[in-house]
Motif scaffolding. Structure first.
Motif, PDB file in Angstrom:
ATOM      1  N   THR A   1     -46.784  51.503  81.890  1.00 22.48           N
ATOM      2  CA  THR A   1     -46.030  52.551  82.581  1.00 22.48           C
ATOM      3  C   THR A   1     -45.206  52.037  83.754  1.00 22.48           C
ATOM      4  O   THR A   1     -44.302  52.720  84.215  1.00 22.48           O
ATOM      5  CB  THR A   1     -46.993  53.631  83.099  1.00 22.48           C
ATOM      6  OG1 THR A   1     -47.980  53.017  83.950  1.00 22.48           O
ATOM      7  CG2 THR A   1     -47.699  54.314  81.930  1.00 22.48           C
ATOM      8  N   ALA A   2     -45.506  50.858  84.265  1.00 24.30           N
ATOM      9  CA  ALA A   2     -44.821  50.338  85.454  1.00 24.30           C
ATOM     10  C   ALA A   2     -43.518  49.639  85.075  1.00 24.30           C
ATOM     11  O   ALA A   2     -43.414  49.006  84.013  1.00 24.30           O
ATOM     12  CB  ALA A   2     -45.725  49.374  86.208  1.00 24.30           C
ATOM     13  N   GLY A   3     -42.533  49.764  85.950  1.00 27.59           N
ATOM     14  CA  GLY A   3     -41.263  49.085  85.764  1.00 27.59           C
ATOM     15  C   GLY A   3     -40.982  48.136  86.905  1.00 27.59           C
ATOM     16  O   GLY A   3     -41.817  47.939  87.806  1.00 27.59           O
ATOM     17  N   ILE A   4     -39.782  47.555  86.911  1.00 25.04           N
ATOM     18  CA  ILE A   4     -39.418  46.618  87.963  1.00 25.04           C
ATOM     19  C   ILE A   4     -39.436  47.310  89.325  1.00 25.04           C
ATOM     20  O   ILE A   4     -39.828  46.711  90.337  1.00 25.04           O
ATOM     21  CB  ILE A   4     -38.027  46.012  87.673  1.00 25.04           C
ATOM     22  CG1 ILE A   4     -38.110  45.083  86.443  1.00 25.04           C
ATOM     23  CG2 ILE A   4     -37.510  45.226  88.879  1.00 25.04           C
ATOM     24  CD1 ILE A   4     -36.801  44.434  86.068  1.00 25.04           C
ATOM     25  N   LYS A   5     -39.029  48.580  89.351  1.00 23.31           N
ATOM     26  CA  LYS A   5     -39.032  49.341  90.607  1.00 23.31           C
ATOM     27  C   LYS A   5     -40.439  49.395  91.202  1.00 23.31           C
ATOM     28  O   LYS A   5     -40.629  49.207  92.409  1.00 23.31           O
ATOM     29  CB  LYS A   5     -38.503  50.743  90.354  1.00 23.31           C
ATOM     30  CG  LYS A   5     -38.486  51.651  91.582  1.00 23.31           C
ATOM     31  CD  LYS A   5     -37.851  52.991  91.231  1.00 23.31           C
ATOM     32  CE  LYS A   5     -37.856  53.939  92.437  1.00 23.31           C
ATOM     33  NZ  LYS A   5     -39.215  54.397  92.769  1.00 23.31           N
ATOM     34  N   ASP A   6     -41.455  49.629  90.341  1.00 20.93           N
ATOM     35  CA  ASP A   6     -42.839  49.694  90.827  1.00 20.93           C
ATOM     36  C   ASP A   6     -43.290  48.337  91.370  1.00 20.93           C
ATOM     37  O   ASP A   6     -43.985  48.260  92.384  1.00 20.93           O
ATOM     38  CB  ASP A   6     -43.773  50.138  89.687  1.00 20.93           C
ATOM     39  CG  ASP A   6     -43.396  51.504  89.152  1.00 20.93           C
ATOM     40  OD1 ASP A   6     -43.540  52.484  89.896  1.00 20.93           O
ATOM     41  OD2 ASP A   6     -42.954  51.582  87.999  1.00 20.93           O
ATOM     42  N   VAL A   7     -42.899  47.279  90.676  1.00 17.91           N
ATOM     43  CA  VAL A   7     -43.252  45.928  91.122  1.00 17.91           C
ATOM     44  C   VAL A   7     -42.657  45.665  92.500  1.00 17.91           C
ATOM     45  O   VAL A   7     -43.327  45.160  93.409  1.00 17.91           O
ATOM     46  CB  VAL A   7     -42.755  44.870  90.115  1.00 17.91           C
ATOM     47  CG1 VAL A   7     -42.959  43.456  90.671  1.00 17.91           C
ATOM     48  CG2 VAL A   7     -43.492  45.013  88.787  1.00 17.91           C
ATOM     49  N   ARG A   8     -41.397  46.026  92.678  1.00 13.61           N
ATOM     50  CA  ARG A   8     -40.729  45.784  93.962  1.00 13.61           C
ATOM     51  C   ARG A   8     -41.369  46.585  95.089  1.00 13.61           C
ATOM     52  O   ARG A   8     -41.458  46.094  96.231  1.00 13.61           O
ATOM     53  CB  ARG A   8     -39.248  46.119  93.828  1.00 13.61           C
ATOM     54  CG  ARG A   8     -38.480  45.089  92.995  1.00 13.61           C
ATOM     55  CD  ARG A   8     -37.068  45.512  92.726  1.00 13.61           C
ATOM     56  NE  ARG A   8     -36.339  44.469  91.986  1.00 13.61           N
ATOM     57  CZ  ARG A   8     -35.202  44.673  91.356  1.00 13.61           C
ATOM     58  NH1 ARG A   8     -34.648  45.892  91.354  1.00 13.61           N
ATOM     59  NH2 ARG A   8     -34.602  43.684  90.698  1.00 13.61           N
ATOM     60  N   GLU A   9     -41.789  47.800  94.791  1.00 12.50           N
ATOM     61  CA  GLU A   9     -42.438  48.613  95.823  1.00 12.50           C
ATOM     62  C   GLU A   9     -43.769  48.005  96.253  1.00 12.50           C
ATOM     63  O   GLU A   9     -44.094  47.957  97.448  1.00 12.50           O
ATOM     64  CB  GLU A   9     -42.650  50.033  95.302  1.00 12.50           C
ATOM     65  CG  GLU A   9     -41.362  50.833  95.179  1.00 12.50           C
ATOM     66  CD  GLU A   9     -41.585  52.205  94.579  1.00 12.50           C
ATOM     67  OE1 GLU A   9     -42.727  52.480  94.137  1.00 12.50           O
ATOM     68  OE2 GLU A   9     -40.628  53.013  94.535  1.00 12.50           O
TER      69      GLU A   9
ATOM     70  N   VAL B   1     -44.571  44.831  96.014  1.00 16.68           N
ATOM     71  CA  VAL B   1     -44.251  43.594  96.720  1.00 16.68           C
ATOM     72  C   VAL B   1     -43.838  43.889  98.161  1.00 16.68           C
ATOM     73  O   VAL B   1     -44.239  43.178  99.101  1.00 16.68           O
ATOM     74  CB  VAL B   1     -43.142  42.823  95.980  1.00 16.68           C
ATOM     75  CG1 VAL B   1     -42.574  41.715  96.867  1.00 16.68           C
ATOM     76  CG2 VAL B   1     -43.690  42.230  94.685  1.00 16.68           C
ATOM     77  N   GLN B   2     -43.039  44.953  98.363  1.00 20.16           N
ATOM     78  CA  GLN B   2     -42.607  45.288  99.723  1.00 20.16           C
ATOM     79  C   GLN B   2     -43.795  45.673 100.597  1.00 20.16           C
ATOM     80  O   GLN B   2     -43.886  45.268 101.766  1.00 20.16           O
ATOM     81  CB  GLN B   2     -41.589  46.431  99.684  1.00 20.16           C
ATOM     82  CG  GLN B   2     -40.951  46.726 101.028  1.00 20.16           C
ATOM     83  CD  GLN B   2     -40.260  45.515 101.630  1.00 20.16           C
ATOM     84  OE1 GLN B   2     -39.408  44.898 100.993  1.00 20.16           O
ATOM     85  NE2 GLN B   2     -40.633  45.151 102.854  1.00 20.16           N
ATOM     86  N   ARG B   3     -44.720  46.448 100.026  1.00 14.85           N
ATOM     87  CA  ARG B   3     -45.917  46.807 100.792  1.00 14.85           C
ATOM     88  C   ARG B   3     -46.729  45.563 101.128  1.00 14.85           C
ATOM     89  O   ARG B   3     -47.290  45.437 102.231  1.00 14.85           O
ATOM     90  CB  ARG B   3     -46.774  47.818 100.016  1.00 14.85           C
ATOM     91  CG  ARG B   3     -46.142  49.190  99.887  1.00 14.85           C
ATOM     92  CD  ARG B   3     -47.167  50.220  99.471  1.00 14.85           C
ATOM     93  NE  ARG B   3     -47.696  49.989  98.130  1.00 14.85           N
ATOM     94  CZ  ARG B   3     -47.170  50.481  97.014  1.00 14.85           C
ATOM     95  NH1 ARG B   3     -46.066  51.232  97.068  1.00 14.85           N
ATOM     96  NH2 ARG B   3     -47.730  50.247  95.846  1.00 14.85           N
ATOM     97  N   ALA B   4     -46.804  44.649 100.183  1.00 18.87           N
ATOM     98  CA  ALA B   4     -47.546  43.404 100.406  1.00 18.87           C
ATOM     99  C   ALA B   4     -46.901  42.582 101.518  1.00 18.87           C
ATOM    100  O   ALA B   4     -47.589  41.988 102.365  1.00 18.87           O
ATOM    101  CB  ALA B   4     -47.612  42.597  99.113  1.00 18.87           C
TER     102      ALA B   4
END
Length: 442
Positions: free
Chosen positions: A85-93, A95-98
């Protein structure tokens, strides 16, 4: 709220398999090779010194469980994505929180990606730089072979851990723990499971703890209590709760490649029983019969070859039967062809011969056709001397006459050497006769 509502509210929520998920390393059943005392992974988890890792193995072996245990153990923030269900947008979000945690709170982030093989190349590439620079500590889980499904760059930065299917004793331990646990399992109820029923659940789960727990739960929830309130699970009830054995087999994953490998090696190794077993497993789980027929076809030539030339014809007939008959009838000619190859005399002289020839062609600098072998039929060929001196074998005794067929630089080269098995004994006698004629003629 009456007593009934209170009792209902007190019942544990969610499926039994989810409720019984281990919370600590000590609660994990099985996988001692990778999380037993003193193992590398256990030491890393206990010391909270995690590096990128990928768990791979069949369903129900504890990949997600280990990730959750790590979540309960590590001091890092735990984030989870499902690759379906996850896309690149979810990955970037994520990563930003991290990045923000690392910058403002000096806190690391563990990112667990379930079914990581579902991430396409673009998604994996988007994640790679942040795994590489330590922004996130990746934990991936997959039922597929990561060598095929995960980008090499991501693989090279991760440690792989293969989880094995649980054995019968471990599955039994999982079921008994669920029956005894009063908080998450059925320990507060009066439940009796017949030994035959327990054995059946253990057997049909095929090493999958989730399958075993789901079947136990279904058996309990669909059985009416006896007069004294006891719920008795008989063999009939257990059989009804999981009627057909669920084989762990993914036609694009490890099981596909491992099973066809075992099938091929059993034919090559002349073991008819193992050949039938692996063939039956592929048929049972719905493997494409045309794929099976192609593998039989290939190995009729590769493993039997000229030791028994009929093997190729029988394999061809089986492939035709798959198209002409369809399944399930085609299982019979498939079995016949596989058994023929398994029990036939073996020789790989054909494959070693053609491979040697290909290597010779690849390395040579010249390979002109001898003049007497060249085509003499086209206009002007005879003026060039093409075909001059060629001797027609059928004009001679035994339809054979010694003459040069190899290019000049390969006159002494031998590419095909028959084995001593089956029909190739006859082939060798014929070649010995040809060699004798050549020697007498030279």
């Amino acid at each position: 709220m009456d007593l009934f509502d209170q009792a209902k509210a007190a019942e544990p929520k969610g499926p039994l398999a989810a409720r019984m998920r281990p919370r600590t390393l000590d609660e994990v059943i099985g996988q001692k090779d990778i999380i037993g005392e003193g193992t590398l992974l256990r030491r890393a988890i206990e010391a909270d010194r995690l590096t990128p890792m990928i768990f791979h193995g069949p369903p129900g072996t504890g990949k997600t469980t280990l990730a959750r245990v790590i979540a309960n153990t590590t001091s890092a923030r735990f984030e989870q994505l499902n690759a379906v269900t996850a896309g690149i947008k979810d990955v970037r979000e994520v990563v930003q929180r991290a990045k923000d945690r690392l910058k403002y709170e000096n806190e690391k982030t563990v990112l667990f990606i379930d079914e990581i093989h579902r991430f396409n190349k673009g998604q994996q590439d988007a994640l790679l730089p942040f795994v590489e620079d330590g922004t996130v500590i990746l934990i991936g889980a997959t039922t597929e072979n990561p060598m095929f499904e995960v980008n090499p760059a991501l693989l090279s930065r991760s440690r792989l851990f293969r989880l094995q299917s649980l054995n019968s004793d471990e599955i039994r331990e999982v079921l008994l723990a669920a029956l005894d646990d009063p908080e998450r399992g059925f320990g507060k109820y009066s439940i009796e499971v017949d030994e035959a029923a327990l054995n059946h659940l253990v057997h049909v789960s095929n090493g999958d703890a989730r399958t075993a727990l789901n079947a136990l739960e279904l058996a309990i929830l669909t059985t009416d209590p006896e007069e004294d309130g006891t719920i008795r699970i008989t063999l009939d009830t257990a059989e009804a709760s999981i009627q057909k054995r669920v084989l762990q087999y993914d036609k694009t994953g490890d099981q596909h490649y491992d099973t066809i490998s075992a099938f091929i090696k059993s034919m090559r190794g002349s073991d008819p029983d193992a050949t039938l077993y692996w063939l039956a497993k592929m048929i049972y789980v719905g493997e494409d019969p045309r794929f099976i027929a192609r593998r039989i076809y290939v190995h009729a030539a590769e493993d039997v070859g000229l030791a028994d030339p009929n093997a190729l014809l029988i394999a061809q007939a089986a492939a035709h039967a798959v198209e002409f008959l369809g399944m399930p009838e085609a299982r019979i000619p498939l079995a016949q062809a596989a058994l023929y190859i398994a029990t036939a005399p073996k020789s790989n002289s054909v494959i070693t011969g053609i491979d040697a020839a290909l290597q010779t062609v690849e390395k040579e600098r010249t390979g002109d056709v001898p003049v007497h072998l060249r085509d003499s039929h086209y206009k002007g060929a005879s003026k060039l001397g093409h075909g001059k001196g060629y001797q027609y074998p059928h004009d001679f005794e035994h339809h054979y006459v010694p003459q040069q067929y190899m290019p000049d630089h390969l006159i002494t080269k031998t590419l095909y050497t028959p084995s001593t098995n089956g029909y190739e004994k006859t082939v060798q006698k014929r070649l010995d006769y040809f060699a004798d004629r050549k020697n007498r003629n030279s």
